[in-house]
Enzyme design. Structure first.
Site, short mmCIF file in Angstrom:
data_model
loop_
_atom_site.label_atom_id
_atom_site.label_comp_id
_atom_site.label_asym_id
_atom_site.label_seq_id
_atom_site.Cartn_x
_atom_site.Cartn_y
_atom_site.Cartn_z
N ASP A 199 0.86 -1.18 0.00
CA ASP A 199 0.00 0.00 0.00
C ASP A 199 0.90 1.24 0.00
O ASP A 199 1.12 1.86 1.03
CB ASP A 199 -0.89 -0.03 1.24
CG ASP A 199 -2.07 0.92 1.15
OD1 ASP A 199 -2.38 1.36 0.04
OD2 ASP A 199 -2.67 1.22 2.20
N PHE A 255 -12.05 -2.72 5.35
CA PHE A 255 -11.14 -1.95 6.20
C PHE A 255 -11.36 -2.30 7.66
O PHE A 255 -12.08 -1.60 8.38
CB PHE A 255 -11.38 -0.45 5.99
CG PHE A 255 -10.89 0.11 4.67
CD1 PHE A 255 -10.66 -0.71 3.58
CD2 PHE A 255 -10.67 1.47 4.53
CE1 PHE A 255 -10.21 -0.19 2.37
CE2 PHE A 255 -10.22 2.00 3.34
CZ PHE A 255 -9.99 1.17 2.25
N LYS A 277 -10.41 0.29 -9.18
CA LYS A 277 -10.96 0.50 -7.84
C LYS A 277 -12.21 1.38 -7.92
O LYS A 277 -12.18 2.47 -8.51
CB LYS A 277 -9.93 1.15 -6.92
CG LYS A 277 -8.83 0.22 -6.48
CD LYS A 277 -7.81 0.92 -5.61
CE LYS A 277 -8.32 1.17 -4.21
NZ LYS A 277 -7.24 1.71 -3.33
N THR A 299 -13.62 -0.99 -3.09
CA THR A 299 -12.93 -0.51 -1.91
C THR A 299 -13.88 0.21 -0.96
O THR A 299 -15.07 0.35 -1.24
CB THR A 299 -11.77 0.42 -2.32
OG1 THR A 299 -10.96 0.72 -1.18
CG2 THR A 299 -12.28 1.71 -2.95
N GLU A 345 -7.64 3.71 -9.09
CA GLU A 345 -8.97 4.13 -8.65
C GLU A 345 -9.65 5.10 -9.60
O GLU A 345 -9.04 6.05 -10.11
CB GLU A 345 -8.86 4.79 -7.26
CG GLU A 345 -10.21 5.04 -6.61
CD GLU A 345 -10.12 5.02 -5.10
OE1 GLU A 345 -11.13 5.37 -4.46
OE2 GLU A 345 -9.08 4.65 -4.55
#
Length: 427
Positions: free
Chosen positions: A97, A271, A225, A249, A189
């Site tokens: 990440d 998450f 994403k 996401t 994304e």
């Protein structure tokens, strides 16, 4: 109506059963039969998400409490003993990440990290970075947008069409560099401001893939994403039919994950850390046993559902917090260790380094497809829009954290837009 579920791992079952006040009958040292009455399946109140119970400390491995006792390990230095990162990589695909090219290259060379992900923050940082590599990416993105949009002569004073295209091209430029470093997939994304617009998200995703293919990068290397809104999930449904694989996401709810799987999304990114943040705020409790961590339990529920019903959707958690609080030694990787064995994880460099400094013995498989599938007590009924929205209204954690996540990424996107606007205005 009763569900009968076979569960393995005594400590996890204790937490779930105790928190839900469920009858548990012991049949052996490792197996339980848990009978439970049917309950509302999608609100976030399930399985210990607001419980006050902890598993006995005796079930917590000493290695979780006590950090690596041997000499510390740094990236690229071999040691006599295997590291936790090495052991984790044997059972879980690891994605880094980070948008820092040097850091990604270092970890990719270890062979332990195979994938990478970007987000608006990383792209914004690239836009502001004085490093020539990033400056070249920005310049190329601006020139590309001007060429495609007629030389930058937009009738709009704010150059909006050019800036949108330049933002996407900059993200592609960064992603293209990452594909040179990692052998697996790179996530890019779609503009987060389109999270509630299915059609616009689909078009931007197609354009992103087209730009990658113009650079000679096959679409199989790229994940698009999309935010975990109903509209984002439906965009994924369309794109997956075009062989454009998607990463949904900002997942904070089982409902989002189930809808994404039913839409055929290649991957979801829940998450757990941010879910834990929400429960800490609401409960006032700072410390959770890792196996009773609300975020960990929510992710395991998603994983179990995918495996039970044969969904191919990959579960790739990211965004981590210390279950036992920051004061506990080694707690920074609590959630990672509690989800060892899950399909894939996105991990930032700081936590990759923590795993490098721990022994392989600290990692024990906690997620196993067949075993977790057997624990799933969620039915697999089809979620249409009306049903989804009805359940979504009851999911306070999911709604609040999704709004918060979109707002944060929007701020990063606007920062990037300002950088690119100034570049266009300079001529």
């Amino acid at each position: 109506m009763l569900f009968t579920v076979m569960i393995v791992h005594c400590h996890s079952t204790f937490c779930i059963g105790h928190c839900l006040n469920l009858p548990i009958t012991v049949h052996s040292k490792s197996f339980f039969i848990m009978q439970m009455k049917a309950f509302s399946l999608f609100p976030a109140s399930m399985v210990a998400l607001s419980c006050n119970a902890f598993a006995p400390m005796s079930v917590l491995r000493p290695s979780v409490i006590i950090g690596r006792s041997s000499s510390t390990t740094s990236l690229g230095v071999s040691t006599a003993t295997a590291t936790a990162l090495e052991e984790l990589s044997k059972m879980t695909t690891i994605s880094i990440d980070s948008g820092d090219l040097d850091v990604v290259a270092q970890y990719a060379k270890t062979g332990l990290v195979t994938d990478a992900t970007t987000n608006p923050l990383f792209v914004s940082q690239a836009g502001a970075n004085g490093d020539k590599r990033y400056s070249d990416m920005v310049f190329d993105a601006i020139m590309y947008a001007k060429e495609k949009m007629g030389g930058g002569d937009s009738p709009l004073a704010d150059f909006e069409p050019e800036i949108d295209l330049a933002m996407d091209k900059l993200a592609v430029n960064l992603g293209a560099k990452l594909t040179e470093m990692v052998p697996g997939r790179v996530s890019t994304e779609v503009d987060i401001r389109l999270s509630y617009d299915t059609g616009a998200s689909v078009q931007r995703a197609r354009n992103i893939i087209k730009m990658y293919e113009e650079m000679g990068i096959d679409r199989s290397r790229i994940l698009i994403k999309l935010a975990g809104t109903w509209e984002g999930i439906q965009a994924a449904r369309i794109l997956e039919r075009e062989n454009i694989q998607c990463n949904i996401t900002l997942i904070f709810s089982f409902l989002q994950a189930a809808a994404a799987a039913q839409a055929g999304a290649y991957l979801v990114s829940p998450f757990p850390g941010r879910i834990l943040d929400w429960h800490r705020t609401k409960s006032g409790k700072d410390s959770f046993h890792p196996t009773a961590d609300p975020g960990v339990l929510q992710v395991k529920r998603m994983y179990a559902y995918f495996k039970k019903y044969g969904y191919k959707t990959i579960c790739m958690p990211s965004s981590w917090r210390p279950s036992r609080g920051t004061g506990a030694v080694g707690s920074d990787v609590d959630e990672i260790l509690a989800l060892a064995g899950i399909d894939e994880m996105t991990i930032p460099p700081s936590l990759l380094e923590s795993l490098l400094q721990r022994d392989a013995g600290d990692v024990v498989r906690e997620c196993e497809a067949n075993i977790d599938a057997a624990t799933c007590c969620d039915p697999d009924f089809t979620l249409d829009e009306a049903t989804y929205r009805a359940y979504w209204e009851t999911d306070t954690c999911g709604k609040e954290k999704l709004d918060e996540g979109i707002d944060a990424f929007t701020r990063s996107t606007l920062e990037l837009r300002e950088i690119l606007y100034n570049k266009f205005a300079e001529g």
